[in-house]
Design a protein around this motif. Structure first.
Motif, short mmCIF file in Angstrom:
data_model
loop_
_atom_site.label_atom_id
_atom_site.label_comp_id
_atom_site.label_asym_id
_atom_site.label_seq_id
_atom_site.Cartn_x
_atom_site.Cartn_y
_atom_site.Cartn_z
N LEU A 36 0.86 -1.18 0.00
CA LEU A 36 0.00 0.00 0.00
C LEU A 36 0.90 1.23 0.00
CD1 LEU A 36 -3.04 0.93 0.39
CD2 LEU A 36 -2.48 1.10 2.83
N THR A 38 1.17 5.36 0.20
CA THR A 38 0.54 6.64 0.52
C THR A 38 1.51 7.77 0.22
OG1 THR A 38 -0.83 5.66 2.27
CG2 THR A 38 -0.52 8.04 2.33
N THR A 45 -3.59 7.27 -2.23
CA THR A 45 -3.19 5.89 -1.94
C THR A 45 -3.29 5.06 -3.21
OG1 THR A 45 -3.86 5.99 0.39
CG2 THR A 45 -3.81 3.82 -0.64
N LEU A 295 1.14 -3.10 8.62
CA LEU A 295 -0.16 -2.53 9.00
C LEU A 295 -0.36 -2.80 10.49
CD1 LEU A 295 -2.04 -3.74 5.84
CD2 LEU A 295 -1.62 -1.36 6.46
N ALA A 318 -6.04 5.68 4.26
CA ALA A 318 -5.17 4.57 3.84
C ALA A 318 -5.61 3.27 4.49
CB ALA A 318 -3.72 4.89 4.19
N ALA A 322 -6.88 -0.24 2.93
CA ALA A 322 -6.29 -1.54 3.25
C ALA A 322 -7.36 -2.55 3.65
CB ALA A 322 -5.26 -1.38 4.37
N TYR A 327 -6.12 -6.25 2.60
CA TYR A 327 -4.71 -6.39 2.96
C TYR A 327 -4.59 -7.23 4.23
CZ TYR A 327 -2.86 -3.03 -0.44
OH TYR A 327 -2.47 -2.40 -1.60
N HIS A 336 3.23 -1.19 4.01
CA HIS A 336 2.71 0.15 3.71
C HIS A 336 3.89 1.11 3.56
CE1 HIS A 336 -0.15 3.60 5.25
NE2 HIS A 336 0.13 3.72 3.97
#
Length: 339
Positions: A36, A38, A45, A295, A318, A322, A327, A336
């Motif tokens: 992911l 950002t 994102t 995460l 974000a 996810a 995720y 991330h």
């Protein structure tokens, strides 16, 4: 049901989003996890694969990684599990006692100062005093490192459904044993990833920070941990910034180490010792421009640290993304990039 309720990150995590096994179990590589991304400037994102990382960074950027290796820090007894966390300068250790619950464990509130616990292999652990509500200062009557090599296993929580070999919990950068739990942001890296980064002019430099035992049940501030920022890395960080490059921390442990070596004049100096520094949005971040991290769980202090990189509303968006895109959380999960 997973719901992200507000920008303070008070959300419930669906068990289906907990990574229960490493990616390579299914015949994939370590780097075959999702990434992911950002953007700090726009808060936008996007969704990528970890193998894309070399193409998401710029020539002149510097990745700082934690080279701490993971210890087999859990010792299982008939009723209890002892998690060895952090070595003190006097030879004592911080340990966490947990009560066995079938194949896993839960917090244990018992124990008394002066109590002796018989461990497998004939060793004895003396509980000296409580350090926090969760941790004890304790002494083992034999060498801890040798004992753990013979009788320990990696710490495992209930979302991981079986034991995995210690090598599963080592990163490609691990050269300095000492962490109770894996510095997991670096787990997806492979030798090919590092080669791809270096071939594009992206630097890699190490710090060491030996992580203590986290608590999966409660959010609490990190306690003091041993760290080292070598001269080479301090120079590399300062040179990257002087040349207009970005410094990307691989994991919250790296942020803590570099912030602990910040001179107060906008530069990083070589330093080693024990740090009690806690990164917060109020204090800010002075040494890094981005972070690659896992995460994090709701209400954790790691999320507060991330708020020093991006505002809470951007992080909330974000995490919404996810969750919506399924995720996976925890040490075997997805990662991330905030940069």
């Amino acid at each position: 049901m997973t719901a992200l309720r507000d920008a303070t990150f008070d959300f419930a995590l669906d068990a289906a989003l907990e990574a229960t096994e490493p990616a390579e179990v299914c015949g994939r590589g370590r780097d075959d996890v999702r990434l992911l991304v950002t953007d700090r400037g726009t808060a936008a994102t996007t969704h990528r694969r970890f193998a894309d990382l070399p193409h998401l960074l710029r020539p002149g950027d510097l990745l700082v990684v934690n080279n701490s290796g993971t210890l087999p820090a859990a010792v299982w007894m008939d009723r209890l599990v002892v998690h060895f966390s952090t070595a003190n300068a006097d030879g004592a250790w911080l340990v966490e006692l947990r009560e066995r619950a079938g194949a896993t464990h839960r917090p244990y509130s018992g124990g008394q100062p002066g109590e002796w616990l018989p461990l497998p292999g004939g060793a004895t652990l003396e509980l000296v005093r409580r350090h926090t509500g969760r941790l004890w200062v304790a002494r083992l009557n034999v060498s801890v490192s040798i004992y753990l090599e013979q009788h320990g296993k990696p710490i495992r929580y209930s979302y991981v459904d079986r034991d995995w070999p210690l090598q599963t919990y080592q990163t490609v950068f691990a050269t300095e044993p000492g962490s109770a739990e894996m510095p997991s942001a670096a787990r997806p890296f492979t030798a090919d990833t590092v080669t791809g980064l270096v071939s594009r002019g992206i630097g890699v430099a190490p710090i060491t920070l030996h992580t203590g035992v986290a608590s999966p049940e409660i959010g609490e501030p990190p306690y003091p941990e041993r760290f080292s920022v070598p001269e080479y890395t301090a120079r590399a960080v300062n040179a990257a910034h002087a040349a207009g490059g970005r410094v990307i921390a691989v994991g919250t442990t790296v942020v803590r180490a570099l912030e602990s070596a910040h001179s107060g004049r906008g530069v990083v100096t070589a330093r080693r010792g024990v740090t009690d520094h806690i990164v917060t949005p109020d204090g800010g971040v002075h040494t890094v421009d981005g972070i690659l991290t896992g995460l994090h769980e709701p209400r954790s202090t790691h999320l507060a640290m991330l708020s020093a990189f991006a505002d809470s509303s951007a992080l909330a968006e974000a995490y919404h993304a996810a969750i919506d895109h399924r995720y996976l959380w925890h040490e075997f999960g997805d990662v991330h990039l905030i940069a």
